[in-house]
Design a protein around this motif. Structure first.
Motif, mmCIF file in Angstrom:
data_model
loop_
_atom_site.group_PDB
_atom_site.id
_atom_site.type_symbol
_atom_site.label_atom_id
_atom_site.label_comp_id
_atom_site.label_asym_id
_atom_site.label_seq_id
_atom_site.Cartn_x
_atom_site.Cartn_y
_atom_site.Cartn_z
ATOM 1 N N ALA A 29 0.838 -1.194 0.000
ATOM 2 C CA ALA A 29 0.000 0.000 0.000
ATOM 3 C C ALA A 29 0.880 1.255 0.000
ATOM 4 O O ALA A 29 1.919 1.273 0.676
ATOM 5 C CB ALA A 29 -0.892 0.016 1.229
ATOM 6 N N PRO A 30 0.478 2.293 -0.726
ATOM 7 C CA PRO A 30 1.249 3.540 -0.716
ATOM 8 C C PRO A 30 1.418 4.112 0.694
ATOM 9 O O PRO A 30 2.449 4.713 0.995
ATOM 10 C CB PRO A 30 0.423 4.484 -1.592
ATOM 11 C CG PRO A 30 -0.334 3.584 -2.501
ATOM 12 C CD PRO A 30 -0.629 2.354 -1.681
ATOM 13 N N SER A 31 0.445 3.887 1.548
ATOM 14 C CA SER A 31 0.541 4.429 2.912
ATOM 15 C C SER A 31 1.725 3.841 3.678
ATOM 16 O O SER A 31 2.314 4.515 4.522
ATOM 17 C CB SER A 31 -0.756 4.182 3.681
ATOM 18 O OG SER A 31 -1.018 2.791 3.775
ATOM 19 N N SER A 32 2.112 2.595 3.377
ATOM 20 C CA SER A 32 3.274 2.024 4.069
ATOM 21 C C SER A 32 4.553 2.741 3.653
ATOM 22 O O SER A 32 5.432 2.986 4.483
ATOM 23 C CB SER A 32 3.384 0.524 3.811
ATOM 24 O OG SER A 32 3.719 0.265 2.471
ATOM 25 N N THR A 34 4.640 5.870 2.618
ATOM 26 C CA THR A 34 4.536 7.197 3.238
ATOM 27 C C THR A 34 5.000 7.142 4.688
ATOM 28 O O THR A 34 5.768 8.003 5.135
ATOM 29 C CB THR A 34 3.089 7.713 3.155
ATOM 30 O OG1 THR A 34 2.700 7.773 1.786
ATOM 31 C CG2 THR A 34 2.955 9.089 3.789
ATOM 32 N N ARG A 35 4.553 6.145 5.422
ATOM 33 C CA ARG A 35 4.960 6.008 6.836
ATOM 34 C C ARG A 35 6.464 5.838 6.966
ATOM 35 O O ARG A 35 7.096 6.426 7.843
ATOM 36 C CB ARG A 35 4.220 4.853 7.502
ATOM 37 C CG ARG A 35 2.803 5.176 7.881
ATOM 38 C CD ARG A 35 2.189 4.129 8.786
ATOM 39 N NE ARG A 35 2.166 2.805 8.190
ATOM 40 C CZ ARG A 35 1.216 2.346 7.382
ATOM 41 N NH1 ARG A 35 0.195 3.117 7.077
ATOM 42 N NH2 ARG A 35 1.282 1.132 6.902
ATOM 43 N N ASP A 38 8.168 9.173 6.077
ATOM 44 C CA ASP A 38 7.903 10.124 7.172
ATOM 45 C C ASP A 38 8.777 9.824 8.384
ATOM 46 O O ASP A 38 9.331 10.737 9.003
ATOM 47 C CB ASP A 38 6.428 10.084 7.583
ATOM 48 C CG ASP A 38 5.505 10.749 6.577
ATOM 49 O OD1 ASP A 38 5.992 11.466 5.685
ATOM 50 O OD2 ASP A 38 4.276 10.538 6.701
#
Length: 95
Positions: A29-32, A34-35, A38
């Protein structure tokens, strides 16, 4: 934070030109991604990527990291299979 995973995510985002393409290539997932990026930026105390809704670009702080990435990522010791599964002593983990 897993610094190696964060660096890998950062390099993938730079190489692929964005979070979504990097995640697609990795099957995540793109959110992983991003995390991870970050967390890396927080650990370093600076922004490595300038983000907009349509593009990602390196900041001045991010440029030196990408120049050194090949050497850095390939020179880190890799855990052996028993270590990756948590079944070996720490001293035995790097081959």
């Amino acid at each position: 934070m897993d610094m190696f995973a964060a660096l890998q995510a950062f390099v993938a985002v730079v190489d692929e030109g964005g979070f979504a393409p990097a995640a697609r290539r990795a099957g995540q997932a793109p959110s992983s991604f991003t995390r991870h990026v970050d967390a890396l930026e927080a650990a370093l105390g600076t922004r490595l990527l300038a983000r907009s809704t349509r593009q990602v670009s390196l900041t001045e702080a991010g440029k030196p990291i990408t120049r050194k990435r090949a050497r850095s990522l390939t020179s880190w010791p890799r855990p052996t299979a028993p270590c990756a599964k948590g079944r070996a002593r720490r001293a035995d983990c790097c081959a």
